[in-house]
Design an enzyme around this catalytic site. Structure first.
Site, PDB file in Angstrom:
ATOM      1  N   CYS A 228       0.834  -1.213   0.000  1.00 54.64           N
ATOM      2  CA  CYS A 228       0.000   0.000   0.000  1.00 54.64           C
ATOM      3  C   CYS A 228       0.862   1.255   0.000  1.00 54.64           C
ATOM      4  CB  CYS A 228      -0.934  -0.007   1.210  1.00 54.64           C
ATOM      5  SG  CYS A 228      -2.304  -1.180   1.071  1.00 54.64           S
TER       6      CYS A 228
ATOM      7  N   CYS B  36       9.172  42.899 -21.537  1.00 50.46           N
ATOM      8  CA  CYS B  36       8.139  41.877 -21.340  1.00 50.46           C
ATOM      9  C   CYS B  36       6.749  42.485 -21.121  1.00 50.46           C
ATOM     10  CB  CYS B  36       8.512  40.997 -20.144  1.00 50.46           C
ATOM     11  SG  CYS B  36      10.018  40.036 -20.378  1.00 50.46           S
TER      12      CYS B  36
ATOM     13  N   CYS C 276     -29.216  50.704 -34.592  1.00 47.25           N
ATOM     14  CA  CYS C 276     -30.559  51.188 -34.913  1.00 47.25           C
ATOM     15  C   CYS C 276     -31.054  52.073 -33.768  1.00 47.25           C
ATOM     16  CB  CYS C 276     -31.490  49.999 -35.099  1.00 47.25           C
ATOM     17  SG  CYS C 276     -33.233  50.471 -35.243  1.00 47.25           S
TER      18      CYS C 276
ATOM     19  N   CYS D 204     -34.219  49.898 -31.902  1.00 49.66           N
ATOM     20  CA  CYS D 204     -34.034  48.625 -31.196  1.00 49.66           C
ATOM     21  C   CYS D 204     -32.592  48.363 -30.784  1.00 49.66           C
ATOM     22  CB  CYS D 204     -34.560  47.466 -32.041  1.00 49.66           C
ATOM     23  SG  CYS D 204     -33.561  47.120 -33.501  1.00 49.66           S
TER      24      CYS D 204
ATOM     25  N   CYS E 145     -26.831  54.361 -50.509  1.00 52.30           N
ATOM     26  CA  CYS E 145     -27.996  55.141 -50.056  1.00 52.30           C
ATOM     27  C   CYS E 145     -27.979  55.319 -48.548  1.00 52.30           C
ATOM     28  CB  CYS E 145     -29.271  54.424 -50.484  1.00 52.30           C
ATOM     29  SG  CYS E 145     -30.777  55.262 -49.999  1.00 52.30           S
TER      30      CYS E 145
ATOM     31  N   CYS F 253     -33.998  48.990 -40.694  1.00 55.68           N
ATOM     32  CA  CYS F 253     -33.534  47.941 -39.783  1.00 55.68           C
ATOM     33  C   CYS F 253     -34.268  46.635 -40.096  1.00 55.68           C
ATOM     34  CB  CYS F 253     -33.784  48.358 -38.332  1.00 55.68           C
ATOM     35  SG  CYS F 253     -33.353  47.083 -37.117  1.00 55.68           S
TER      36      CYS F 253
ATOM     37  N   CYS G 118     -32.098  57.797 -41.103  1.00 50.75           N
ATOM     38  CA  CYS G 118     -31.045  58.353 -41.950  1.00 50.75           C
ATOM     39  C   CYS G 118     -29.678  57.928 -41.406  1.00 50.75           C
ATOM     40  CB  CYS G 118     -31.152  59.877 -41.976  1.00 50.75           C
ATOM     41  SG  CYS G 118     -29.756  60.692 -42.799  1.00 50.75           S
TER      42      CYS G 118
END
Length: 514
Positions: free
Chosen positions: A165, A276, A303, A306, A316, A321, A329
């Site tokens: 053991c 380092c 957006c 949201c 453009c 969204c 815009c």
């Protein structure tokens, strides 16, 4: 396995014993200075076998083989053993407990030997040569085996188990858990440490060999002045006097006996001239998602309704969204319904909120462009270094071809190998100059640094182009290639010397805290 730090902070009994006061050895030379130390401390080498610095960017270091490391430990065991009159195997446990601060260990032991022994896991008298024996009426508490022929073993603590053991326990600790320096008695709550004699009595040669390897690794890991070469399967360690507190003022590049170059401070590949701390910040910045966020901030908007992130994919300014169908815009972020037919001359573009948005976006884009300026050049030299390395691997073939075609001797074609190695070293240096420059504050010194950087870059490109000429042209270019190789090495030396000298003097000003 409990670390030595943990063990020393909470000894099994008595007051805390502090072996961390001062340095492990004496306070040896700083920034590549004197490398002398007492013999058992590990720095008493003859100067002719040390790697001594002769340039501002070099440091002093010593390469150690596993045999050298073992001899260094054995000398310390014998010296301390002769002073405190304990067996070397027990002195070994005490020294590992004291993190190799032998002066402090001897002082503490002379003041209170029982306290030191108890704290180190060696409480009680020194054991004689360990032996196994049979014990009448014995029953092993692990496997419950008993009988008059069962061989047993116990250390001075008296916790006895059968040899099978005990052997299984030690084998598991060494081979599976990788423990060696602080293997404790199997009894739960007993902190007595298994010494080398006891272990060698109970386990086979394979486990003993692994045990010795682990002890050697523990020795190197515990010493601030020792580090393993990080190259795969390299068995060498490097001894270097540069301290952690000096790493903002020196880049301690060292080399093992297999010619593996690495930084002693962080064990990364040679990153001169960048200290380092800058290397760590730069690598984190390159890997971090913050740069992705920077790109998103510079090239996308959210957006107004949201909050979804939207990238403009056409000319453009009328945006819709996809998530909430809100129309707005792109220029002023206002509702598209308010623009009517005047969207070509958006009158809200100059509003305060719109100006703030544009300023934030401009700052983000400027920051991104600055980062990309340095990163692209860093990455370019990193890629070029890889290509040069591939070219270097093919150099021997090219040298053989040149020798055949030109009737040159093998020694005469070595100029190609010299050039290949110079290209590799210069590319590595140039790569890190851009990380260094990214954090530099603008001043006259910065301009000098960039001039040196430019000169080295031009020299490397010229040599690289010449090196890639067809083999049949290389013989006539030998002198020119040798000249350009020398010039590249010289420009690299000038750049590294300038940065190293100013680092030591703390003259560089960075836009971040090191």
């Amino acid at each position: 396995m409990d670390s030595d730090d943990e063990f020393m902070s909470d000894p099994p009994s008595g007051d805390e014993i502090d072996f961390d006061e001062g340095t492990q050895d004496s306070d040896i030379g700083s920034l590549g200075g004197d490398f002398d130390q007492d013999q058992d401390g590990g720095f008493g080498y003859d100067k002719d076998i040390l790697m001594s610095p002769n340039k501002p960017y070099e440091v002093e270091f010593k390469v150690l083989s596993p045999k050298d490391i073992q001899l260094q430990q054995d000398r310390q065991f014998q010296e301390v053993s002769s002073i405190i009159e304990l067996p070397p195997e027990q002195v070994a446990i005490l020294l590992r407990f004291a993190r190799w601060n032998k002066e402090k260990l001897i002082e503490s032991y002379m003041d209170n030997p029982e306290k030191v022994l108890e704290a180190a896991g060696l409480g009680g008298d020194s054991a004689a040569s360990p032996k196994t024996k049979t014990v009448k009426g014995f029953t092993c508490e692990i496997c419950y085996e008993d009988g008059p022929d069962v061989q047993t073993y116990a250390m001075k603590c008296g916790h006895r188990y059968c040899v099978d053991c005990y052997s299984h326990y030690l084998t598991q600790k060494v081979k599976e858990e990788g423990e060696a320096a602080r293997i404790e008695c199997p009894f739960d709550g007993c902190h007595r440490i298994v010494d080398s004699k006891s272990l060698k009595l109970l386990v086979g040669q394979t486990v003993q060999d692994r045990y010795e390897v682990l002890l050697t690794r523990t020795y190197v890991d515990d010493k601030e002045t020792l580090k393993w070469c990080p190259a795969p399967e390299c068995e060498y360690a490097i001894e270097c006097p540069v301290k952690k507190r000096e790493l903002n003022r020196v880049v301690p590049t060292v080399r093992c006996s297999h010619d593996h170059n690495f930084c002693f401070g962080c064990t990364l590949a040679d990153h001169r001239p960048a200290p380092c701390a800058l290397v760590k910040k730069w690598m984190k910045k390159c890997e971090d998602d913050s740069e992705t966020s920077n790109w998103i901030s510079a090239n996308t908007k959210e957006c107004p309704k949201c909050g979804s992130t939207i990238e403009k994919n056409g000319g453009c300014n009328h945006m819709t969204c996809r998530k909430c169908k809100h129309e707005f815009c792109w220029m002023c972020m206002g509702p598209w319904s308010e623009h009517g037919t005047s969207w070509y001359n958006c009158n809200r573009f100059e509003e305060k909120s719109g100006a703030d948005a544009r300023d934030a976006q401009a700052r983000s884009r400027q920051s991104l462009e600055r980062y990309l300026h340095y990163y692209n050049r860093y990455a370019n030299h990193e890629q070029s270094a890889k290509l040069d390395k591939d070219l270097w691997l093919k150099t021997e073939k090219k040298m053989t071809s040149l020798q055949t075609q030109s009737n040159m001797s093998w020694i005469e074609v070595q100029f190609l190998d010299t050039a290949a190695k110079a290209l590799q070293a210069c590319r590595q240096t140039l790569k890190w100059t851009y990380a260094f420059a990214f954090y530099l504050a603008r001043n006259n010194m910065t301009e000098i640094f960039e001039d040196n950087q430019k000169d080295l870059e031009m020299a490397v490109e010229n040599l690289s182009q010449m090196f890639e000429k067809p083999v049949n042209e290389l013989a006539s270019l030998k002198v020119e290639i040798l000249d350009k190789t020398t010039y590249c090495n010289r420009r690299r030396e000038i750049l590294l010397s300038d940065t190293a000298e100013n680092l030591k003097k703390d003259q560089w000003k960075f836009n971040v805290e090191l």
